[in-house]
Each structure stands twice: as structure tokens, then as C-alpha cells.
Design an enzyme around this catalytic site. Structure first.
Site, mmCIF file in Angstrom:
data_model
loop_
_atom_site.group_PDB
_atom_site.id
_atom_site.type_symbol
_atom_site.label_atom_id
_atom_site.label_comp_id
_atom_site.label_asym_id
_atom_site.label_seq_id
_atom_site.Cartn_x
_atom_site.Cartn_y
_atom_site.Cartn_z
ATOM 1 N N ASP A 270 31.195 53.035 42.535
ATOM 2 C CA ASP A 270 30.344 52.701 42.783
ATOM 3 C C ASP A 270 29.499 52.184 43.198
ATOM 4 O O ASP A 270 28.523 51.628 42.699
ATOM 5 C CB ASP A 270 30.181 52.431 40.851
ATOM 6 C CG ASP A 270 28.698 52.818 40.229
ATOM 7 O OD1 ASP A 270 27.589 53.914 40.664
ATOM 8 O OD2 ASP A 270 28.353 52.366 39.323
ATOM 9 N N LYS B 248 25.841 39.561 31.535
ATOM 10 C CA LYS B 248 25.583 40.890 31.790
ATOM 11 C C LYS B 248 26.035 41.443 30.178
ATOM 12 O O LYS B 248 26.543 40.696 29.566
ATOM 13 C CB LYS B 248 26.818 41.422 32.546
ATOM 14 C CG LYS B 248 26.701 43.172 32.247
ATOM 15 C CD LYS B 248 27.729 43.853 32.857
ATOM 16 C CE LYS B 248 26.601 43.928 34.512
ATOM 17 N NZ LYS B 248 28.085 45.306 35.462
ATOM 18 N N GLY C 106 21.844 47.369 33.719
ATOM 19 C CA GLY C 106 22.983 48.927 33.507
ATOM 20 C C GLY C 106 22.871 49.952 32.476
ATOM 21 O O GLY C 106 21.953 50.130 31.504
ATOM 22 N N GLY C 107 24.514 50.366 32.635
ATOM 23 C CA GLY C 107 24.417 52.343 31.918
ATOM 24 C C GLY C 107 24.616 51.317 30.447
ATOM 25 O O GLY C 107 24.431 51.711 29.605
ATOM 26 N N GLY D 114 24.333 47.727 29.067
ATOM 27 C CA GLY D 114 23.315 47.005 28.846
ATOM 28 C C GLY D 114 22.244 46.082 29.344
ATOM 29 O O GLY D 114 22.267 46.448 30.374
#
Length: 466
Positions: A299, A202, A183-184, A186
Site C-alpha cells: 500500500d 492513530k 485513514g481507512g 480512523g
């Protein structure tokens, strides 16, 4: 309050004892003196002198003789009245003192039991809260019974707090071979915790205030949301500046990986694609219509639609989700992913639930056409799937030719046209022309088989491909 009543109770007890002693012992002597015709009363009883008739002082004054005159009769009557008055005084004072003591005892007993019950209630509430936190920390049944020792009550919502060492061990020290997504801020790791339970972790590397906000937002929202088409947050962890979010593991990864990865969508048959679209629509409808206040995901994209082992879809990644839309008017920092962001949000910063509907329409086009939302045409030239597909979607003769080759000629053309029509409405440039997600959901339900959550019967002749 209880302490003040306790001091009053002690005062009344001492005062009552003093009254009983005075009137029980000393009062008897007073009565005797008042009833004795002794001349020259002492100073203590001087006020009673006017009540007594004048008496001759004789040497035998101490000897009481029978009354022989009216004056002596008055003296005897006065003595009787005085004796009666003293008895009443002693009795009244005793009763008042006893009543006061009983009242204070009752108040003391009430305060004692009240304090006792309050402490008991506080203890039970604390125990219940601890039990509640230990239960709410994990939304998955298997983990509930297996990892009570690995979590603790958390200040952040109702999710479990994992020990960092447990996550480090479960991911083999965050080995790259366990990465299942990125993801943005990590990467996402597959982790095997104790007793063979798998979760997704995550890892959010230090990304400044934006990373911190998304971390807090994810926990705050997902700790309250419970829906079969919304990802379940199992817990979180913090190690220094690095933060971790622990989710249920979705074995088939993301829709993006399935569609645009090495398999190119081959496992996704037409019925499964329609099921995924229906599941995602149900997740969005829950956010828009059933949450209070409503939640705008902001998103939605194929990488944030995750698939479990049965290809059940769940909406994930709520770091950018918002509940107070009025805060996100023009002039606000834009967030989202290129290709999925609605035009009015890009141009005016206007954010509504129709922004999510636009993003859903892009996902529907991905399922239909098998193409990425934005494709590179040259060194600095890109084309969106909406721009490319819109002229062909409205032409029924061209539509079958642009469908994803993996599902081409496997669906009824009526269903294909209907899905295309829904997608076209969702990606309209003008927000007011787009349907509500509830309307989208109702349009998709008849196109999905009953076993996949829709109303389409397997025996329906329309399911036979042309």
C-alpha cells in the site's frame, strides 16, 4: 529429581548411623563372644560351631588354661581368624557406609546449588526481560527517558503499552482540532504527552476483523523493523473495541498533504523532491532486500510517505504489508489504493515485490508532475496519472512542459530526463520489465545532493538550471 535425592540422602544418613551403632557397640560384644571358649554356643552363633574343635564340658569351663595340645592350638587359631574376619567386616562396612554418605552429601549439595542457581537465573532472566520490554517499548530517545512510567511490557512484539487516559489527555479528549490525517479505519491525532513530547496517535475505530488484522500486523512488523526511512512505532493502546497506535511525530505530515494540499508543493524544491524519492526507495529496499523474510508493503502511496521537520521521508502504514507472498495468489481479496495498484495484481491477484515498484513509480510521477494519481474528469469518468503522462514522458520536447509548475525550470534537463526514464520503467504494465527497487535506488543516488544523502556535488555544473 532433587526431591528424590533428598529422600535417598536421609535414608543413607539413618542407615549409616545404624551401621555405626551396630558395629561399634554390638559388634564389640560379638567379638568377645566369638573369642570366648564357652561351651554350648547360643543359637545366634550356631553357624560358627563347626569351626570350633570339640571341647570337654567341665565345671571349670569358664577358666581358660594354656593350650596343651594341638586341638587347643587349633581353637586359638580359629579364634584369631574369627577376630580378624569380624574386624574386616566392621571396617569394610564402615568404609562403604561412609563413602555412600559422602556421595549422597555431594549429590545433595549439587542439587541444592543447582536449584539455587536456577532460581537466581530465572529471577535475572525475568528482570532482564522486564528491562528489555521497558527499553524496547519506545524507539525514540527522548521518550525513553520521559515515559517509562506510562508504559508496560506488552505481549504484542516489543512496543510499549500506553494507558488510554494518557492518550486521551494528550489529544485533548481526541479533539478534532488535533487531527493531522485520516485513514481507512480512523483518524490520526497529534498528541502532547508529559514534558512536552509530541507523538502521533492513530485511532482505529471498531472496523471488524479487517481492522483487527491490520492492527496486529502493524505491531508485529514495526516492532521488528528499525530503519531511518521506516516510521517508528512507539506503542499501542486498547480501550474497549477501540485501538490506538502511537508513532513518532512527523512534523511536515505526509507527502500527499504537501503536494496536493493548500501549499500545492511549494515547500518541496527539486532537490527536496529528489531526496524524498531517494529516502522512500531506501525504505523499500530495506523491506525487499534486508528483511528476512522479505516484506511487500502492498500500500505504498504519497499519503503513507511521511516527512519530518527536515523533510526526511519515512514509509509508514504497514497494516496491509505481507511476508508470505505465496498466500496472495489469484482468488485472494485485493487490497490497496486506486491509482497505485499494479495491473497484474488487479487482473490476476499476482503479488510480488514488483507491485511495490509500480506504486513507487506512481509516487515518482507525483513528485515530477505535481498531479494526483487519479483525477476525476466527469461524473463517472476518471483518469490515472500513468495513462495521462505516459505518451508525454517519452517525448523529450513535451516533458519540460508537463513538469509541476512549482519546480519547472529549476533542474538540469539531464536529471529531468533520467527521473522520467526511471518512472517510466517502474510503471511498465509487464512486471518483468520493471527494475528491482535496488536498481531504482542506484539510479537516483547520483541525482541527489551529498547533503541530502546522494552523491551529487553542489559544484557540479550540471546542477545549474537551463
Amino acid at each position: 529429581m532433587e526431591l528424590r535425592l533428598l529422600h535417598l540422602w536421609r535414608f543413607w544418613i539413618l542407615w549409616g548411623c545404624l551401621v555405626f551403632w551396630v558395629f561399634g557397640v554390638y559388634g564389640r560384644g560379638v567379638t568377645q563372644v566369638l573369642l570366648s571358649p564357652v561351651s554350648g554356643p547360643g543359637p545366634i552363633f550356631q553357624p560358627l560351631v563347626p569351626m570350633m574343635a570339640p571341647m570337654e564340658s567341665t565345671a571349670a569351663a569358664s577358666v581358660v588354661s594354656p593350650p596343651s595340645s594341638s586341638s587347643e592350638m587349633d581353637i586359638v587359631a580359629t579364634e584369631k581368624d574369627t577376630h580378624h574376619w569380624v574386624k574386616k567386616l566392621v571396617l569394610s562396612t564402615s568404609l562403604i557406609s561412609s563413602a555412600a554418605i559422602l556421595i549422597m552429601l555431594a549429590l545433595f549439595r549439587f542439587c541444592f546449588y543447582r536449584r539455587k542457581n536456577r532460581n537466581k537465573s530465572r529471577y535475572l532472566n525475568q528482570s532482564a526481560a522486564a528491562d528489555s520490554n521497558s527499553i524496547k517499548g519506545f524507539t525514540l530517545g527522548p521518550i525513553l527517558s520521559k515515559f517509562n512510567s506510562s508504559k508496560a511490557s506488552s505481549k504484542k512484539g516489543s512496543t510499549g503499552l500506553f494507558e488510554y487516559k494518557l492518550l486521551e489527555k494528550g489529544t485533548d479528549n481526541f479533539n478534532e482540532t488535533n487531527i493531522i490525517g485520516s485513514g481507512g479505519f480512523g483518524s490520526v491525532y497529534k498528541a502532547c504527552l508529559d514534558e512536552g513530547v509530541f507523538v502521533a496517535v492513530k485511532k482505529l475505530d471498531d472496523g471488524g476483523s479487517d481492522c483487527e488484522k491490520e492492527f496486529e500486523n502493524e505491531i508485529e512488523l514495526l516492532s521488528k523493523i528499525k530503519h531511518p526511512n521506516i516510521i517508528s512505532l512507539v506503542g499501542h493502546s486498547v480501550n474497549g473495541q477501540t485501538k490506538f497506535l502511537v508513532y513518532e511525530l512527523m512534523q511536515n505530515g505526509s507527502l500527499e498533504t504537501q503536494l496536493h494540499g493548500h501549499s500545492h508543493g511549494s515547500p518541496l524544491t527539486w532537490p527536496i523532491r529528489m531526496k524524498i524519492a531517494l529516502d522512500a526507495a531506501r525504505g523499500l529496499e530495506y523491506l525487499h532486500e534486508h528483511c528476512n523474510p522479505p516484506i511487500i508493503h502492498r500500500d505504498l502511496k504519497s499519503s503513507n510517505i511521511l516527512l519530518d521537520s527536515g523533510f526526511n521521508a519515512k514509509v509508514s502504514d504497514f497494516g496491509l504489508a505481507v511476508t508470505n507472498v505465496n498466500r496472495y495468489k489469484s482468488g485472494t481479496k485485493l487490497s490497496g489504493t486506486l491509482g497505485y495498484v499494479a495491473p497484474e495484481y488487479i487482473l490476476d491477484g499476482k503479488l510480488t515485490d514488483k507491485s511495490d515498484v509500480y506504486a513507487f513509480g506512481v509516487v515518482l510521477l507525483e513528485l515530477l508532475l505535481g498531479r494526483k494519481p487519479v483525477e476525476k474528469l466527469g461524473p463517472s469518468q476518471y483518469q490515472s496519472i500513468v495513462t495521462w503522462a505516459m505518451p508525454q514522458l517519452t517525448d523529450r520536447s513535451k516533458l519540460p512542459g508537463i513538469v509541476d509548475p512549482m519546480v519547472k525550470d529549476t533542474m538540469d534537463l539531464k536529471h529531468l530526463y533520467q527521473v522520467a526514464a526511471v518512472a517510466i520503467l517502474c510503471v511498465q504494465p509487464e512486471p518483468s520489465y520493471r527494475p528491482l527497487i535496488t536498481d531504482v535506488l542506484h539510479s537516483l543516488v547520483p541525482l541527489v545532493a551529498v547533503e541530502h544523502g546522494g552523491t551529487l556535488r553542489a559544484t557540479d555544473p550540471s546542477t545549474t538550471p537551463n
